[in-house]
Design a protein around this motif. Structure first.
Motif, PDB file in Angstrom:
ATOM      1  N   MET A 228       0.848  -1.190   0.000  1.00 29.95           N
ATOM      2  CA  MET A 228       0.000   0.000   0.000  1.00 29.95           C
ATOM      3  C   MET A 228       0.881   1.235   0.000  1.00 29.95           C
ATOM      4  O   MET A 228       2.074   1.183   0.343  1.00 29.95           O
ATOM      5  CB  MET A 228      -0.940   0.008   1.206  1.00 29.95           C
ATOM      6  N   ARG A 229       0.278   2.333  -0.394  1.00 26.92           N
ATOM      7  CA  ARG A 229       0.920   3.645  -0.333  1.00 26.92           C
ATOM      8  C   ARG A 229       0.085   4.534   0.576  1.00 26.92           C
ATOM      9  O   ARG A 229      -1.148   4.487   0.537  1.00 26.92           O
ATOM     10  CB  ARG A 229       1.036   4.268  -1.728  1.00 26.92           C
ATOM     11  N   ILE A 285      -4.923   6.121   2.132  1.00 28.59           N
ATOM     12  CA  ILE A 285      -4.284   4.842   1.806  1.00 28.59           C
ATOM     13  C   ILE A 285      -4.718   4.400   0.411  1.00 28.59           C
ATOM     14  O   ILE A 285      -5.898   4.479   0.069  1.00 28.59           O
ATOM     15  CB  ILE A 285      -4.645   3.758   2.847  1.00 28.59           C
ATOM     16  N   THR A 286      -3.749   3.950  -0.369  1.00 25.86           N
ATOM     17  CA  THR A 286      -4.038   3.289  -1.646  1.00 25.86           C
ATOM     18  C   THR A 286      -3.556   1.854  -1.521  1.00 25.86           C
ATOM     19  O   THR A 286      -2.355   1.581  -1.542  1.00 25.86           O
ATOM     20  CB  THR A 286      -3.327   3.986  -2.806  1.00 25.86           C
ATOM     21  N   MET A 287      -4.503   0.930  -1.352  1.00 25.86           N
ATOM     22  CA  MET A 287      -4.174  -0.481  -1.139  1.00 25.86           C
ATOM     23  C   MET A 287      -4.101  -1.217  -2.456  1.00 25.86           C
ATOM     24  O   MET A 287      -4.958  -1.058  -3.326  1.00 25.86           O
ATOM     25  CB  MET A 287      -5.226  -1.149  -0.237  1.00 25.86           C
ATOM     26  N   GLU A 288      -3.068  -2.035  -2.588  1.00 32.27           N
ATOM     27  CA  GLU A 288      -2.993  -2.932  -3.733  1.00 32.27           C
ATOM     28  C   GLU A 288      -3.987  -4.079  -3.545  1.00 32.27           C
ATOM     29  O   GLU A 288      -4.367  -4.393  -2.410  1.00 32.27           O
ATOM     30  CB  GLU A 288      -1.574  -3.490  -3.865  1.00 32.27           C
ATOM     31  N   SER A 290      -5.550  -7.407  -2.656  1.00 25.98           N
ATOM     32  CA  SER A 290      -5.111  -8.524  -1.813  1.00 25.98           C
ATOM     33  C   SER A 290      -6.078  -9.699  -1.884  1.00 25.98           C
ATOM     34  O   SER A 290      -5.762 -10.783  -1.415  1.00 25.98           O
ATOM     35  CB  SER A 290      -4.992  -8.075  -0.356  1.00 25.98           C
ATOM     36  N   ARG A 331      -8.639   3.065  -2.865  1.00 24.37           N
ATOM     37  CA  ARG A 331      -8.146   4.248  -2.176  1.00 24.37           C
ATOM     38  C   ARG A 331      -9.213   4.740  -1.208  1.00 24.37           C
ATOM     39  O   ARG A 331     -10.391   4.839  -1.569  1.00 24.37           O
ATOM     40  CB  ARG A 331      -7.798   5.355  -3.176  1.00 24.37           C
TER      41      ARG A 331
END
Length: 674
Positions: A228-229, A285-288, A290, A331
């Protein structure tokens, strides 16, 4: 048999050259799927394309239908044996890849080539089932330009046009279509997918798991992929405080840790009872993807995040979950308090769940627990002293932090405390919690991510899979659940700096990093910043951002109907403008028509009767009829006939540039009437 000299000199026959180029483009399309298809599928595709290229170079006939039918039967049987189904994403892509390769064995006419073209276009779309990254998009764009070049070339049946000419036309077509693509991307309503992929949609991802076995988290240390970013609204908190909470594991069977399945009634279960302290931290948060339902948020989030799809809820163990798995880039905004309290302050019966241990495991750890209780005493009042005593043992007992401690046996805690004295974070956390429970102190394992690093290119905080971490929570009377990270006692730099243990990389990567580590870091940060922009502005362009765009355009309460209306207006207006422009361009700006019109005006100035939309042949006839068989009349007539041949003759003739020069050399004003 094809002469090898023709191959080396580049003078291949037109059909041979075009077929080999198409096979190369199809090979590139299939090469991008190699990481997602079985080995047998990749090998069969390579063999079929190589066979087809050999047939083309040798000028041999294509294989008969029994060969193709046999290969198709083998493909179906192998796909069924691999996936136990012919449906779903992975099985479907495998079939498409082989069918595209087999279809090249049927290319006898242009119609067959067109089938290959459009089947390859469809195969390009399947790449987005597995990845929507910028690198994937670049590879697909390259394949798209190759297929467009082959398609344009197939529509040039006369002569031997160079491939660079077809590539130039294909590139212009792509550029002309780019504005339409951009409008469709901006305004076409976002909606849920219209298809489903049974059974295999949730597989093949790395990251945190819903359960933990000793050694599992250590494998993530070799994964440098981004989890995540995070973009903080204000100052970034200290790294030692960046705990991103994931699955909480409280049920231990001696081998695996799993989420708690309490036998107590719901009314008696431990509740979150979260009490925030201090100022909150706001972040995005920008989550990839999962393919799991949990939302990994900074401890401890009080308010539920607003998700683009589904809703969020918090479990009693302080973990945030989504009603839908995170299958796409997601996001959302969060607000967390780094200082907090949670859980009951006084002892309850339900806390017994967090002191249970399976029988027959780790006898030496149980004996150590008994020894510590005899030394420090027992009961809730001495629990803090017992916790500190165990942490002091970790600091001074010769324990070390490593991602490769070897394979642990049946009694993992015993091996850690007495034999190996080394391990990764989950070895340490698991052994710590087992020892706490053996001393009747409620404890549990928390997994998630700790730390990360700042990308200086775009100021996003990047959390990678190798930042996966496991820590412990113990229950203390009057305080509730308290975070205790025993890894910090073994290796304090793991929590307070960029120090990480990483698995060895390839020789080339290690050599490049050792030669210029600063450049390697800068290149990686730049590439990840570009990918982040792609994620934020392309992959994460949701319906909410579409509606925000309409608000900026003047819509008060936009909806998906307004999106359709705006799309229809833009596309309709652009289509009408394009049609009018093409008509005007063809009539007014066609260089051949302009040259013909100049000749018509010159003849009219010399007394030739005006003709509406004349042809070159008609003007030539009128010229000879009006001025007779003079030298000037013959020169004008011959030039007009060459102009006609340049446009309509199959044989190559004079170019427009040559005809323009000849036009200037004709003395139109010296022509006299006879």
């Amino acid at each position: 048999m094809l002469n090898l000299a023709a191959w080396r000199s580049g003078s291949l026959p037109r059909d041979t050259r075009d077929t080999l180029f198409l096979l190369a483009v199809v090979g590139w399309v299939l090469l991008m799927q190699v990481g997602h298809i079985p080995v047998w599928c990749a090998a069969m595709a390579v063999a079929v394309l190589g066979w087809r290229a050999h047939i083309t170079l040798q000028g041999r006939p294509l294989p008969a239908w029994p060969w193709r039918l046999t290969l198709l039967a083998i493909t179906l049987a192998a796909t069924w044996m691999t996936y136990r189904t012919l449906l779903g994403r992975d099985a479907g892509v495998t079939l498409i890849v082989v069918l595209l390769a087999l279809k090249t064995l049927e290319m006898r006419a242009r119609r067959d080539a067109f089938v290959v073209f459009f089947l390859a276009f469809f195969t390009l779309l399947t790449h987005f089932f597995y990845s929507q990254s910028l690198l994937t998009a670049a590879g697909i764009l390259l394949a798209l330009l190759g297929l467009l070049t082959a398609l344009v070339n197939a529509h040039m049946p006369v002569g031997h046009p160079p491939l660079r000419q077809s590539a130039w036309i294909a590139g212009r077509m792509a550029l002309l279509g780019a504005p339409v693509m951009l409008v469709l991307f901006m305004l076409f309503p976002r909606m849920a997918p219209l298809w489903g992929t049974p059974s295999d949609a949730m597989t093949g991802r790395t990251g945190l798991s819903g359960e933990m076995q000793v050694g599992q988290v250590a494998r993530l240390a070799a994964d440098d992929g981004i989890a995540m970013r995070v973009r903080f609204d204000g100052e970034i908190p200290p790294m030692r405080d960046l705990y991103f909470r994931g699955p909480v594991l409280s049920d231990f069977d001696g081998v695996r840790w799993r989420p708690l399945r309490s036998g107590f009634p719901a009314s008696m279960e431990i509740q979150a009872e979260l009490q925030p302290l201090g100022q909150p931290v706001d972040y995005e948060i920008t989550m990839e993807p999962s393919f799991q339902p949990w939302l990994v948020m900074l401890e401890a989030a009080v308010e539920p995040p607003e998700l683009p799809r589904g809703r969020a809820f918090m479990t009693p163990d302080l973990q945030w979950m989504s009603t839908r798995p995170v299958t796409d880039l997601m996001r959302f905004r969060g607000r967390s308090h780094l200082a907090f309290r949670h859980g009951p302050r006084q002892s309850t019966v339900a806390l017994q769940d967090f002191t249970e241990l399976p029988g027959g495991f780790n006898p030496r750890t149980l004996a150590l627990a008994q020894s510590l209780r005899q030394q420090y005493g027992a009961g809730p009042a001495v629990a803090p002293r017992l916790v500190e005593a165990v942490l002091e043992r970790l600091r001074t007992g010769g324990y070390s932090y490593t991602i490769d401690p070897g394979v642990y046996g049946r009694d993992t805690a015993d091996e850690f405390w007495f034999d190996r004295k080394e391990g990764f974070c989950e070895h340490i956390a698991s052994s710590f919690v087992i020892l706490m429970r053996a001393m009747d102190i409620p404890a549990r394992v928390v997994t998630g991510y700790q730390g990360g690093e700042l990308n200086a290119m775009d100021n996003y905080w990047v959390v990678r899979q190798r930042d996966a971490h496991a820590w412990a929570e113990v229950w203390l009377a009057g305080e509730g659940w308290v975070r205790v990270d025993p890894t910090g006692a073994v290796m304090p730099t793991r929590l307070g700096s960029l120090t990480r243990l990483a698995a060895p990389e390839g020789l080339l990567a290690d050599t490049f990093r050792n030669l210029n580590p600063t450049l390697a870091r800068q290149l990686r940060d730049a590439w990840e910043a570009i990918n982040n922009r792609w994620n934020q502005w392309v992959l994460n362009y949701t319906q909410g951002r579409q509606l925000d765009l309409l608000r900026h355009l003047g819509f008060d309460s936009p909806s998906w109907r307004d999106l359709l209306l705006a799309l229809a207006l833009v596309v309709g207006t652009a289509g009408l403008a394009g049609a009018l422009w093409m008509l005007w361009e063809r009539q007014q700006h066609d260089p051949w028509l302009r040259l013909l019109d100049r000749a018509r005006r010159q003849l009219e100035q010399q007394g030739l009767p005006a003709v509406t939309r004349p042809t070159p042949r008609e003007l030539a006839r009128q010229t000879q009829q009006h001025w007779g068989d003079t030298a000037r009349a013959r020169a004008i007539r011959d030039w007009l006939l060459r102009l006609e041949a340049q446009r309509y003759s199959a044989a190559p003739g004079a170019s427009l540039a040559t005809l323009r020069r000849e036009f200037r050399q004709i003395p139109w004003t010296q022509t006299t009437k006879t």
